[in-house]
Scaffold this motif. Structure first.
Motif, mmCIF file in Angstrom:
data_model
loop_
_atom_site.group_PDB
_atom_site.id
_atom_site.type_symbol
_atom_site.label_atom_id
_atom_site.label_comp_id
_atom_site.label_asym_id
_atom_site.label_seq_id
_atom_site.Cartn_x
_atom_site.Cartn_y
_atom_site.Cartn_z
ATOM 1 N N SER A 1 1.988 -44.365 -66.387
ATOM 2 C CA SER A 1 3.246 -45.068 -66.619
ATOM 3 C C SER A 1 3.243 -46.452 -65.962
ATOM 4 O O SER A 1 4.257 -47.139 -65.952
ATOM 5 N N GLU B 1 -3.222 -30.009 -75.799
ATOM 6 C CA GLU B 1 -1.773 -30.104 -75.959
ATOM 7 C C GLU B 1 -1.292 -31.539 -75.792
ATOM 8 O O GLU B 1 -1.696 -32.235 -74.871
ATOM 9 N N LYS B 2 -0.434 -31.970 -76.665
ATOM 10 C CA LYS B 2 0.269 -33.232 -76.446
ATOM 11 C C LYS B 2 1.696 -33.075 -76.948
ATOM 12 O O LYS B 2 1.887 -32.707 -78.109
ATOM 13 N N ASP B 3 2.640 -33.375 -76.091
ATOM 14 C CA ASP B 3 4.052 -33.258 -76.453
ATOM 15 C C ASP B 3 4.358 -31.881 -77.055
ATOM 16 O O ASP B 3 5.068 -31.773 -78.061
ATOM 17 N N GLY B 4 3.750 -30.861 -76.469
ATOM 18 C CA GLY B 4 4.069 -29.510 -76.889
ATOM 19 C C GLY B 4 3.352 -29.011 -78.133
ATOM 20 O O GLY B 4 3.564 -27.885 -78.567
ATOM 21 N N ARG B 5 2.492 -29.875 -78.704
ATOM 22 C CA ARG B 5 1.748 -29.425 -79.880
ATOM 23 C C ARG B 5 0.254 -29.483 -79.586
ATOM 24 O O ARG B 5 -0.205 -30.326 -78.815
ATOM 25 N N GLY C 1 -5.153 -37.032 -82.145
ATOM 26 C CA GLY C 1 -3.702 -36.930 -82.282
ATOM 27 C C GLY C 1 -3.211 -36.209 -83.520
ATOM 28 O O GLY C 1 -2.009 -36.204 -83.798
ATOM 29 N N LEU D 1 -4.908 -40.016 -75.868
ATOM 30 C CA LEU D 1 -4.725 -38.780 -75.100
ATOM 31 C C LEU D 1 -6.096 -38.311 -74.629
ATOM 32 O O LEU D 1 -7.114 -38.860 -75.028
ATOM 33 N N GLU E 1 -3.720 -35.738 -64.953
ATOM 34 C CA GLU E 1 -3.252 -36.081 -66.289
ATOM 35 C C GLU E 1 -2.502 -37.406 -66.283
ATOM 36 O O GLU E 1 -2.529 -38.135 -67.259
ATOM 37 N N ASN E 2 -1.830 -37.680 -65.172
ATOM 38 C CA ASN E 2 -0.996 -38.885 -65.144
ATOM 39 C C ASN E 2 -1.600 -40.046 -64.375
ATOM 40 O O ASN E 2 -0.988 -41.091 -64.241
ATOM 41 N N SER F 1 -1.634 -31.765 -63.645
ATOM 42 C CA SER F 1 -0.643 -32.791 -63.956
ATOM 43 C C SER F 1 -0.917 -34.095 -63.215
ATOM 44 O O SER F 1 -0.683 -35.174 -63.743
#
Lengths: 362, 362, 362, 362
Positions: free
Chosen positions: A316, D73-77, D33, A121, A103-104, A100
């Motif tokens: 962010s 994975e992105k946003d759970g998908r 994506g 992504l 990732e960020n 994580s």
């Protein structure tokens, strides 16, 4: 198109991420009837394998290659059939850890920021597709490529680490298999061991220069203008992770030479054959091989994964500090040696087939 | 395949010999609706044109470009239609002379020997296809390419001639149009004038280094692994005649750097945007543009055509001496400046379209 | 990429619009040392040339081809050098007329609408890039291609016009040069003359089927899966203007055959060589040539330019009627005959070089 | 080059033999994506899977696809990352049997002879690389391709088996999932069941015609001259095993039409939008999509593996008889239906990205 493929008649397509289930490649266009076993490919892979000395990453990968297609028995030997050769290596040491933070955050010097800008992504686990792990498949494909040009021999060596270069008067090709740096100069290898121990222990990293040499390349390979042998060689080498420069023969030194100094004079040797008195051209004139050794060098930047905190930003948009823990090569240039060797072999195999296609020789 | 073509979505194919009736290129894949006139292309061609000072070859070519296809009127302006743009320049100053000597002798440093080895014959008039005259079409195609990426600005400069480099503290882009060397440093240009007069009068030649910079390149151009932006840039630049090395950002200097020195730290600027504190990466990380300036350099070897006799051999296998009379550039690096600029523009235009194709942005 | 290029090792790039100053092509990858003159290419071009009978368009084009690069003298003959061959034809009969009507209306069956949808504009003069005039360069390139595969002979014939097909029992290759339809059957040619006079006078048009045959093609050309010889042949033929279908050997008839009927049985002939008892496969099995004749057919739609008013719309979105005056071929299938022949030759030349590249034979 | 790759921006490379350990493909250039799971791909694979009725081969393959790279994975998908997607299927039902007879005999209608002529050897087990098993990877790649063009729907149906065609007045797309033939006409499906039982029991085989239709394709896809949408569609379809012909829209029927009959008239519909009154063009004019349905058909020859003895020859040059026992499709056209659908999707995805690259739309 060439997002993930290299070469034309001899064409390599690679796939896979550092921490996915596997990595692999498809070698297309290989001539039929060439003896090929997994064991032969493994020899080269083992030279690139991580964790073989304290000077490379401690990730433990068996890197066992599997041939999934494109070979069959003939006269009791396994040979290529002329159809695509699929090679695969299962990833076995992808440690499960928390990604994580990576990732960020965009790690400086890494592809984190640019992949995110391009694709929106990225797979952050171990660098994903941008990991140097992909180079294992270059080495595997290169092992196939080496078998295509008859009598060709491709070798590479580390010639500089940090500011310290090898002494060319001590150059011995036999030496590169005897030290953990692929150094052709035993004495410099010892000094590098001290240098790199110091760098490694401080959590830092260092750049390097690799030299690749191909002997036995016939004259005539390459093509004018946009199919130049040196052009494709530059492309091949610059596609390797962390490479920032490439030069052929005298390279950047040629900028300081006069025409008299630079021109490789020619003469008829005692054997009645044409020979060159020098090789500033690195074996390539007008983009086409001369029959001399092909000589190229490339610069590898220091690993961007270091223990010293570096300023960076989060996804962010906040300032942060990045420290890259984990298993890393303090000098990625070392394991780039067999990779550079492989890429030169791939370029030469491709041009050998292209030349044969257009001209019918040899 | 790419014997004589470069690029993928924006693709340039060149043709023509130094002393044939004409040279030309086909630019395929250009977006439609882009204003384009012969006059605009001519501006760049005139910067590369021979005979503009005593420091370049005295061949007198008008180098007047003709657009033969791919444009049409829209709303009172001539714009591209999206179909192939054919550009052509008639050769007007190919002096008729006796080529029998060149035809039978391999000039050292030239492509005479390798073309002969590859093809079994060659057009010896002015170097035929291996002549730097082909680079005029790169400049013409580059002038089209420059119009594709919005707000992009590509410039180049000579940064080293022989052993003498420019003083970067005096760098002024305005200066490159004011001296015959494309030098960004007026003072060094004066010294080069003396240097090159001496070299020219002695019938010798000298190498050089060119730096190309692209501003306004959006982040995200390039592709991982074999479609890296720096890879294609290296390929583009190495395809230029006489180029022997190419580097991106810190380039070969990166070999001597530590990870701390090399990593370009990131931060949030006062405008709330991400910015980099340095650009050792030359604007490219993981093969993909960061949004910073793209910076590359390339080394050009000294012209092989010199007045000092050099040892060589004849086609029939006898030792001989070669002196190259005629009109030549004492430093081909000078006229390589607009050529390098053009090649960078072509690579960026191609990757801009490729990126837009895959991702739909911008 | 292949917007305007065809082939791989033997690669043709065409450019030019119907009413621009010229049309042309670049033939890249041609083997060196092949005798080539403008006169030889002209022979094929003259077979395609408009205005040679009342059955083809009355546009009067000399269609004189110029070779601008890629050839040189060797042993008293002009031969290819292995570098790109640039061929060009000046447009001489582009009548100046008012194109505002065509510019603002989408002619049914023409590419007006789709070019506009794709590019946002188009060159309306004579159809611009979508004009069949481009096919002249295919014929020119095909004339070069025909010289590459030793002992290969490529011929084509019109085998159907409208609903009327030739009688294959009367097939005579000699006949195709004796009538204005390239018909291999003299009797059917006479009937076609009546048919087409009637169609032409009524301002209508008619479709046709062309058959192309290559003899002397060695076994082994092609490649499995995505480099199939029939695949590239289908691609080549479908790229010709107005072609709507292509078939190899038995083609669509094969759908109605049983396995027994379709399989071409093999046997050892009296000469001890393998021969086939039939050729339903059209000389290709598994995408690779068998050594038999390569046989393909393609369907050409009727010319969309007709005198009967057709409903259409304007660029500004109003209903309208379109009548296409001017000079047109009542049956474009006729002049497609030498074009189909050329495309087959180009595909075979390319695969001959590709096969030689990968396998070293022949 | 395209020995084993298809497409440009969306590019599929397949590998693997019928009886090797696995088959697979690499899908490169997919936009990032896009949601993608193994289950989604499996749906299409299951439609092509052998052994689902008595009318297809009894080989039992689970054909379970694995995604080995290119997703995260992105946003759970799980979505595509923009890097190469590697798909693989383990071969599980390669029966061990004696291949020495096939190894030494050339089966008529098969690729045995031509592979041997090309490569000098071949993998005889189940046809090796020439096996229709490769088409599983086309279907897998096609499942990815279908997700790229927004709102596009690609479907295919069997429209003729042997001499018996469907009745188009009964066409119902819902029906294709309800019978083992992908027939859009329930009544014809019943008749085909009888036909094929008879053929199957007699050890024979029969040919077929498949129709593929894509709805929701935006206008503007394709490119003039050598990047025509119909050209690439023809190439795609002709690359499928056993295909002998392909046609677009009216296809070969267009040969018999007049210009009046063939031209698809245009008008402004009640919604103010342009619409066509007919679709003889199959949705493509000048190589570019019109926005109508894309319609293509292709002919599949009867399976060459039959029980009736056929004359053939051995590798050592003797006459022999061949009977092909084992598990075979009596009509390979049936399982070609999802394959044709996949190839159309791949072509359209590629052209969608190419169009977006050049023009920036949509």
């Amino acid at each position: 198109m060439s997002h993930n493929s290299f070469g034309h008649l001899f064409r390599v397509t690679t796939w896979g991420e550092s921490h996915g289930p596997a990595i692999g490649c498809v070698v297309d266009g290989c001539p039929p009837g060439i003896p090929l076993t997994e064991a032969e490919i493994q020899v080269d892979l083992d030279r690139r394998k991580p964790g073989q000395s304290r000077f490379t990453t401690q990730r433990r990968e068996a890197d066992e290659v599997k041939i999934l297609s494109g070979v069959y028995e003939k006269d009791g030997r396994q040979v290529t059939t002329g159809t695509p050769i699929s090679l695969m290596i299962w990833n076995t040491d992808q440690r499960s850890k928390d990604y994580s933070e990576i990732e960020n955050t965009f790690r400086p010097g890494h592809a984190d920021f640019t992949y995110e800008m391009k694709y929106g992504l990225r797979d952050p686990r171990g660098g994903g597709r941008s990991s140097a792990r992909e180079t294992a498949m270059r080495v595997a494909a290169g092992a196939v490529a080496k078998k295509i040009v008859p009598n060709m021999k491709v070798r590479a060596a580390l010639v500089q680490m940090g500011a310290r270069a090898v002494d060319r008067s001590r150059w011995d090709w036999e030496e590169i298999g005897r030290n953990p740096f692929f150094s052709p100069d035993a004495k410099t290898a010892e000094l590098w061991a001290d240098d790199l121990d110091r760098i490694r222990k401080s959590g830092s990293s260092i750049g390097a220069v690799v030299e690749v040499v191909a002997e036995g390349v016939p004259a005539g390979l390459g093509a004018p203008i946009y199919g130049k042998l040196d052009q494709d060689l530059a492309s091949a080498v610059m596609s390797i992770n962390a490479v920032k420069g490439v030069e052929i023969g005298a390279g950047f030194q040629a900028a300081s030479l006069t025409g008299e100094e630079n021109a490789d004079e020619m003469e008829i040797g005692n054997d009645g054959k044409i020979r060159f008195r020098a090789n500033n051209a690195g074996g390539i004139l007008g983009g086409i091989s001369t029959g001399q050794d092909i000589v190229a060098r490339f610069a590898v930047k220091p690993t961007s994964s270091i223990l010293t905190p570096r300023a960076s930003v989060t996804r962010s948009g906040e300032n942060t500090q990045v420290v890259t823990k984990g298993r890393h090569d303090p000098c990625v240039g070392i394991r780039a040696v067999p990779v550079g060797e492989a890429m030169l072999a791939i370029v030469l195999a491709d041009h050998y087939l292209r030349h044969r296609g257009q001209t019918g020789t040899p």
